[in-house]
Scaffold this active site. Structure first.
Site, PDB file in Angstrom:
ATOM      1  N   GLU A  74     -89.802 -35.467 -49.589  1.00  0.00           N
ATOM      2  CA  GLU A  74     -88.506 -35.530 -49.448  1.00  0.00           C
ATOM      3  C   GLU A  74     -87.736 -34.274 -49.825  1.00  0.00           C
ATOM      4  OE1 GLU A  74     -87.410 -37.953 -47.686  1.00  0.00           O
ATOM      5  OE2 GLU A  74     -88.994 -39.519 -47.949  1.00  0.00           O
ATOM      6  N   TYR A 233     -98.503 -47.902 -27.650  1.00  0.00           N
ATOM      7  CA  TYR A 233     -98.861 -47.772 -29.190  1.00  0.00           C
ATOM      8  C   TYR A 233    -100.384 -48.411 -29.289  1.00  0.00           C
ATOM      9  CZ  TYR A 233     -97.928 -48.236 -34.170  1.00  0.00           C
ATOM     10  OH  TYR A 233     -97.932 -47.744 -35.228  1.00  0.00           O
TER      11      TYR A 233
END
Length: 384
Positions: A74, A233
């Site tokens: 992050e 998917y």
């Protein structure tokens, strides 16, 4: 500064520190209300800062009473640019956990790297001795390999292109999208990024360092979904990676049988996450499934799913015929899927509000980044 949401496509480029803190607080409150179960007390979560990974970390802490190490990549705040939501989530979680008497240590960096694995192993050696559970919840668009080359994943089909409805998240307009076919190199790279290779590398490194406890448990997350999303998917480039992930679970359980390792795949429900928002067709399906599941009293968010996974499905070893934990069991109920199939061909830009929960979709989207909480003052000046 005053932080407002700035949305570009399927991502929000700002995050609200107080809103992210409120998100974490609410998830913790849910688990505290539900109570404790008996489970592992030393848990490593790889990909621990948002979505299912963050919810996993919260669920094992407040569902098992576990100490945790979290790994995530992050960015902190810089100038007028806020930190990422995951940065604020992690800071908030560490603070809440410490206040409640739990060990919570976090590492920020590339979870794919050898260096990160070595740092985490040293922390386990010095602070715990051994780890009893490893949750692998990495969701990254690219990976830098040991030789320095970087490979990227793609959201494409396999075999033939696929055209179906989707929703333009910028306008809420229902349009058609044609998903192109992935070539062999793109499929191979997607498997390298999103398959089980790095999961296996983590388990192997932990075992070789002697920090993986006997009879440890490890989990990775997958999705199957309904037929309408299979081309993009389950049977698409991502699906090939998820098949590799499943094969890796089987391989790990066999290879480390001597120390009793159990490797599992948890097949989770479709939810608004930073990953799912990027996949064509899926956001439209999510808005429809939200509507139906809320009407049926079956809707769950990330924390409800993960609490049910760790305190119910995993402990009771409730698995399907292929040994997978099925948290998508409510989503794939016949009555839910029949209702969605009944409206899929009917849904248009004009009636999306009638057939889908587009407001609920956006509420979840904004809350991922710390916005749209009714008890947070968004006009207040906050320290980012």
């Amino acid at each position: 500064m005053i932080v407002e949401p700035k949305v570009k496509g399927f991502i929000c480029t700002t995050a609200h520190p107080e809103g992210c803190r409120e998100s974490v607080r609410r998830q913790i409150a849910y688990c505290k209300e539900k109570g404790m179960a008996e489970g592992p007390k030393k848990v490593l979560v790889i990909g621990a800062s948002t979505g299912y990974g963050l919810a996993s970390r919260i669920a094992v802490t407040y569902g098992y009473g576990a100490d945790t190490i979290g790994v995530a990549f992050e960015k902190e705040a810089k100038g007028k640019r806020t930190a990422t939501a995951g940065w604020y989530n992690t800071k908030a979680f560490e603070q809440f956990a410490a206040e409640d008497g739990y060990y919570a240590r976090s590492f920020n960096g590339d979870g794919f790297s050898k260096e990160m694995k070595e740092q985490v192993i040293e922390a386990i050696k010095s602070d715990w001795g051994q780890v009893e559970m490893v949750v692998y919840s990495m969701a990254a668009p690219r990976r830098t390999l040991a030789d320095g080359t970087t490979v990227s994943s793609v959201l494409k089909t396999v075999g033939q292109e696929f055209t179906n409805k989707t929703i333009d998240l910028r306008t809420n307009e229902i349009t058609e999208v044609t998903v192109p076919v992935a070539n062999e190199e793109e499929i191979a790279n997607t498997v390298k990024v999103m398959g089980g290779e790095d999961w296996e590398d983590w388990i192997r490194a932990l075992a070789e360092a002697g920090v993986l406890a006997d009879n440890a448990v490890t989990l990775a997350y997958s999705y199957i979904g309904p037929v309408v999303t299979h081309a993009i998917y389950k049977d698409g480039s991502i699906g090939q990676a998820k098949k590799h992930l499943y094969d890796t679970a089987v391989k790990l359980t066999k290879e480390f049988a001597g120390i009793g390792l159990q490797a599992h795949i948890s097949v989770n429900k479709a939810l608004v996450t930073q990953s799912s928002a990027a996949i064509p067709i899926v956001p439209l399906y999510i808005s429809l499934v939200y509507k139906v599941m809320k009407e049926e009293g079956l809707h769950e968010g990330c924390i409800e799913q993960m609490y049910r996974l760790f305190t119910d499905k995993l402990l009771n070893k409730e698995m399907d015929s292929e040994g997978r934990l099925r948290l998508d069991d409510w989503e794939l109920q016949d009555n839910v899927q029949e209702k969605i199939a009944g409206v899929w061909d009917k849904v248009t830009t004009e009636n999306i509000q009638e057939y889908g929960d587009i407001d609920g979709y956006w509420e979840d989207f904004y809350q991922m980044f710390g916005f749209h909480y009714d008890n947070v003052d968004y006009e207040a000046d906050v320290e980012i």
